[in-house]
Design an enzyme around this catalytic site. Structure first.
Site, PDB file in Angstrom:
ATOM      1  NE  ARG A 245      31.136  21.078  26.488  1.00  0.00           N
ATOM      2  CZ  ARG A 245      31.119  21.644  25.276  1.00  0.00           C
ATOM      3  NH1 ARG A 245      31.640  22.838  25.114  1.00  0.00           N
ATOM      4  NH2 ARG A 245      30.622  21.004  24.250  1.00  0.00           N
TER       5      ARG A 245
ATOM      6  CG  HIS B 205      31.169  23.237  15.684  1.00  0.00           C
ATOM      7  ND1 HIS B 205      29.857  23.026  16.047  1.00  0.00           N
ATOM      8  CD2 HIS B 205      31.131  23.978  14.557  1.00  0.00           C
ATOM      9  CE1 HIS B 205      29.062  23.626  15.176  1.00  0.00           C
ATOM     10  NE2 HIS B 205      29.802  24.210  14.261  1.00  0.00           N
TER      11      HIS B 205
ATOM     12  N   GLY C 146      20.221  13.921  15.917  1.00  0.00           N
ATOM     13  CA  GLY C 146      20.472  14.607  17.181  1.00  0.00           C
ATOM     14  C   GLY C 146      20.972  16.016  17.080  1.00  0.00           C
TER      15      GLY C 146
HETATM   16  C1  BV8 Z   1      30.522  31.826  12.089  1.00  0.00           C
HETATM   17  C2  BV8 Z   1      31.796  25.110  20.189  1.00  0.00           C
HETATM   18  C3  BV8 Z   1      31.451  33.604  10.808  1.00  0.00           C
HETATM   19  C4  BV8 Z   1      32.482  23.927  20.614  1.00  0.00           C
HETATM   20  C5  BV8 Z   1      29.836  25.578  18.954  1.00  0.00           C
HETATM   21  C6  BV8 Z   1      21.853  34.723  13.695  1.00  0.00           C
HETATM   22  C7  BV8 Z   1      21.218  33.830  12.841  1.00  0.00           C
HETATM   23  C8  BV8 Z   1      21.918  32.784  12.251  1.00  0.00           C
HETATM   24  C9  BV8 Z   1      23.280  32.586  12.529  1.00  0.00           C
HETATM   25  C10 BV8 Z   1      23.899  33.456  13.389  1.00  0.00           C
HETATM   26  C11 BV8 Z   1      23.204  34.513  13.977  1.00  0.00           C
HETATM   27  N1  BV8 Z   1      24.077  35.185  14.762  1.00  0.00           N
HETATM   28  C12 BV8 Z   1      25.303  34.596  14.692  1.00  0.00           C
HETATM   29  C13 BV8 Z   1      25.199  33.549  13.854  1.00  0.00           C
HETATM   30  C14 BV8 Z   1      26.293  32.616  13.478  1.00  0.00           C
HETATM   31  C15 BV8 Z   1      26.515  31.621  14.596  1.00  0.00           C
HETATM   32  C16 BV8 Z   1      25.255  30.833  14.881  1.00  0.00           C
HETATM   33  O1  BV8 Z   1      24.902  29.941  14.138  1.00  0.00           O
HETATM   34  N2  BV8 Z   1      24.596  31.191  15.995  1.00  0.00           N
HETATM   35  C17 BV8 Z   1      23.365  30.482  16.341  1.00  0.00           C
HETATM   36  C18 BV8 Z   1      23.335  30.208  17.853  1.00  0.00           C
HETATM   37  C19 BV8 Z   1      22.172  31.339  15.912  1.00  0.00           C
HETATM   38  N3  BV8 Z   1      27.533  30.729  14.104  1.00  0.00           N
HETATM   39  C20 BV8 Z   1      28.835  31.013  14.318  1.00  0.00           C
HETATM   40  O2  BV8 Z   1      29.234  31.932  14.986  1.00  0.00           O
HETATM   41  C21 BV8 Z   1      29.824  30.102  13.613  1.00  0.00           C
HETATM   42  N4  BV8 Z   1      30.835  30.906  12.997  1.00  0.00           N
HETATM   43  O3  BV8 Z   1      29.422  32.006  11.652  1.00  0.00           O
HETATM   44  O4  BV8 Z   1      31.626  32.552  11.756  1.00  0.00           O
HETATM   45  C22 BV8 Z   1      32.800  33.901  10.278  1.00  0.00           C
HETATM   46  C23 BV8 Z   1      33.039  33.694   8.929  1.00  0.00           C
HETATM   47  C24 BV8 Z   1      34.307  33.998   8.442  1.00  0.00           C
HETATM   48  C25 BV8 Z   1      35.308  34.477   9.292  1.00  0.00           C
HETATM   49  C26 BV8 Z   1      35.057  34.640  10.646  1.00  0.00           C
HETATM   50  C27 BV8 Z   1      33.798  34.348  11.155  1.00  0.00           C
HETATM   51  C28 BV8 Z   1      30.524  29.201  14.614  1.00  0.00           C
HETATM   52  C29 BV8 Z   1      29.526  28.249  15.198  1.00  0.00           C
HETATM   53  C30 BV8 Z   1      30.260  27.231  16.084  1.00  0.00           C
HETATM   54  C31 BV8 Z   1      29.958  27.528  17.514  1.00  0.00           C
HETATM   55  N5  BV8 Z   1      30.527  26.514  18.372  1.00  0.00           N
HETATM   56  N6  BV8 Z   1      30.423  24.804  19.816  1.00  0.00           N
HETATM   57  C32 BV8 Z   1      31.842  23.456  21.851  1.00  0.00           C
HETATM   58  O5  BV8 Z   1      32.099  24.031  22.918  1.00  0.00           O
HETATM   59  O6  BV8 Z   1      31.070  22.503  21.715  1.00  0.00           O
HETATM   60  S1  BV8 Z   1      28.214  25.342  18.583  1.00  0.00           S
HETATM   61  C33 BV8 Z   1      27.439  24.231  19.605  1.00  0.00           C
HETATM   62  O7  BV8 Z   1      26.103  24.093  19.060  1.00  0.00           O
HETATM   63  C34 BV8 Z   1      27.995  22.818  19.581  1.00  0.00           C
HETATM   64  O8  BV8 Z   1      29.087  22.625  18.740  1.00  0.00           O
HETATM   65  C35 BV8 Z   1      26.797  22.001  19.081  1.00  0.00           C
HETATM   66  O9  BV8 Z   1      27.164  20.897  18.391  1.00  0.00           O
HETATM   67  C36 BV8 Z   1      26.162  22.980  18.199  1.00  0.00           C
HETATM   68  C37 BV8 Z   1      24.819  22.692  17.644  1.00  0.00           C
HETATM   69  O10 BV8 Z   1      23.951  22.285  18.638  1.00  0.00           O
HETATM   70  P1  BV8 Z   1      23.316  20.807  18.508  1.00  0.00           P
HETATM   71  O11 BV8 Z   1      24.417  19.826  18.332  1.00  0.00           O
HETATM   72  O12 BV8 Z   1      22.263  20.832  17.464  1.00  0.00           O
HETATM   73  O13 BV8 Z   1      22.742  20.627  19.958  1.00  0.00           O
HETATM   74  P2  BV8 Z   1      21.340  21.136  20.517  1.00  0.00           P
HETATM   75  O14 BV8 Z   1      21.373  20.988  21.999  1.00  0.00           O
HETATM   76  O15 BV8 Z   1      21.002  22.464  19.902  1.00  0.00           O
HETATM   77  O16 BV8 Z   1      20.277  20.091  19.915  1.00  0.00           O
HETATM   78  C38 BV8 Z   1      20.316  18.755  20.354  1.00  0.00           C
HETATM   79  C39 BV8 Z   1      19.324  17.976  19.512  1.00  0.00           C
HETATM   80  O17 BV8 Z   1      19.391  16.607  19.912  1.00  0.00           O
HETATM   81  C40 BV8 Z   1      17.874  18.423  19.707  1.00  0.00           C
HETATM   82  O18 BV8 Z   1      17.230  18.447  18.444  1.00  0.00           O
HETATM   83  C41 BV8 Z   1      17.285  17.326  20.593  1.00  0.00           C
HETATM   84  O19 BV8 Z   1      15.908  17.095  20.309  1.00  0.00           O
HETATM   85  C42 BV8 Z   1      18.095  16.132  20.157  1.00  0.00           C
HETATM   86  N7  BV8 Z   1      18.234  15.061  21.162  1.00  0.00           N
HETATM   87  C43 BV8 Z   1      18.236  15.161  22.523  1.00  0.00           C
HETATM   88  N8  BV8 Z   1      18.417  13.924  23.053  1.00  0.00           N
HETATM   89  C44 BV8 Z   1      18.558  13.052  21.998  1.00  0.00           C
HETATM   90  C45 BV8 Z   1      18.445  13.776  20.801  1.00  0.00           C
HETATM   91  N9  BV8 Z   1      18.548  13.209  19.583  1.00  0.00           N
HETATM   92  C46 BV8 Z   1      18.761  11.882  19.541  1.00  0.00           C
HETATM   93  N10 BV8 Z   1      18.892  11.105  20.650  1.00  0.00           N
HETATM   94  C47 BV8 Z   1      18.795  11.665  21.887  1.00  0.00           C
HETATM   95  N11 BV8 Z   1      18.911  10.896  22.988  1.00  0.00           N
END
Ligand code: BV8
Length: 239
Positions: A56, A104, A182
């Site tokens: 990456r 992040h 996005g």
């Molecule tokens: C925490 C790392 C607690 C860096 C990332 C169950 C339910 C709910 C939540 C949870 C659960 N189980 C666990 C959780 C919490 C968890 C979470 O949310 N999990 C999800 C998967 C369910 N979250 C965590 O663990 C967070 N921490 O909760 O800690 C805590 C509290 C106190 C003390 C200790 C701990 C940490 C979350 C951070 C994870 N790290 N990345 C890296 O390597 O990048 S997340 C990763 O996903 C990226 O950072 C990314 O940015 C992020 C979100 O994804 P999107 O950016 O939305 O990307 P995606 O592909 O999903 O979507 C793209 C969009 O673009 C689409 O809509 C598409 O249509 C659109 N698109 C496509 N092409 C285009 C476009 N739009 C415009 N133009 C285009 N051309």
């Protein structure tokens, strides 16, 4: 000066050639999330994690900002712009955007692993080493302060995210425009920020496939970032 807040996810950088996370050519297709973006994965196989981030790092360093990044920079002519991004690339900064918060973390920074070891070590042995990097971290790269391993300065699943709530509360009364772009809004707590801006008069969401549950809150501009952001910015600057 009028204020604008832009909240972005991987879709903002898609047209620069950086794959998104959950689309069909998504990054996750080749790796299991838990293996490469979690402290457990780091403990189990740091070399695999560093391979993932090296790919990456190269990708992001070789990509260029797209029309959306440059349009956001242009918006700064008439707006005080705050960008809150989930992305770890620095394409916004390279396009000239001044005020960017990376929820992040950033691909171009390394930090010492010592804060995040499992089980946690003795608190007073932790160091706070963090530094900008010009090449990807390699196995064997050590912290100069405590000689533990260096890791990417990004937030993994299960690690705490600090949300800029104080900053948002401070500026909110003067924010006239909010743009979400996005993001699938599936990752918490980052995507909870999409609910903080209901009082902002002009609220837009740009995505070719917007998340259903946000429809009521935004004026949806269905399309890609590089198509829709320049159009929207042109209309905002013409007002
Ligand atoms: C925490 C790392 C607690 C860096 C990332 C169950 C339910 C709910 C939540 C949870 C659960 N189980 C666990 C959780 C919490 C968890 C979470 O949310 N999990 C999800 C998967 C369910 N979250 C965590 O663990 C967070 N921490 O909760 O800690 C805590 C509290 C106190 C003390 C200790 C701990 C940490 C979350 C951070 C994870 N790290 N990345 C890296 O390597 O990048 S997340 C990763 O996903 C990226 O950072 C990314 O940015 C992020 C979100 O994804 P999107 O950016 O939305 O990307 P995606 O592909 O999903 O979507 C793209 C969009 O673009 C689409 O809509 C598409 O249509 C659109 N698109 C496509 N092409 C285009 C476009 N739009 C415009 N133009 C285009 N051309």
């Amino acid at each position: 000066m009028k204020k604008a807040v832009i909240f972005s996810g991987a879709g903002l950088s898609a047209e620069s050639g950086i794959p998104t996370f959950r689309s069909n050519n998504g990054l996750w297709d080749n790796y299991r999330i838990e293996d490469v973006t979690s402290p457990e994965g780091w403990e189990k196989d740091p070399a695999l994690v560093l391979d993932f981030y090296e790919q990456r790092f190269e990708q992001m360093q070789n990509c260029k900002p797209n029309a959306a990044h440059y349009a956001i920079a242009q918006l700064q002519e008439q707006f005080d712009v705050l960008c809150i991004t989930q992305n770890i690339d620095t394409l916004l900064e390279r396009a000239g955007v001044k005020n960017v918060i990376h929820l992040h973390g950033r691909i171009d920074y390394a930090k010492c692993e010592c804060h995040f070891l499992i089980p946690p070590q003795n608190i007073d042995e932790e160091c706070d080493y963090r530094s900008e990097i010009s090449k990807a971290i390699q196995m064997g790269d050590r912290c100069p302060k405590c000689s533990k391993k260096l890791r990417p300065d990004v937030v993994w699943f299960g690690e705490a995210v600090s949300l800029p709530k104080r900053e948002i509360r401070r500026i909110l009364p003067e924010v006239e425009v909010f743009i979400g772009v996005g993001t699938s809004a599936k990752v918490y707590p980052a995507s909870s920020l999409l609910y903080y801006f209901d009082t902002v008069p002009h609220r837009y969401f740009i995505d070719p496939d917007p998340p259903e549950h946000l429809r009521l809150r935004y004026t949806f501009l269905e399309g890609t970032a590089a198509e829709k952001i320049p159009e929207l910015v042109a209309s905002l600057l013409a007002k």
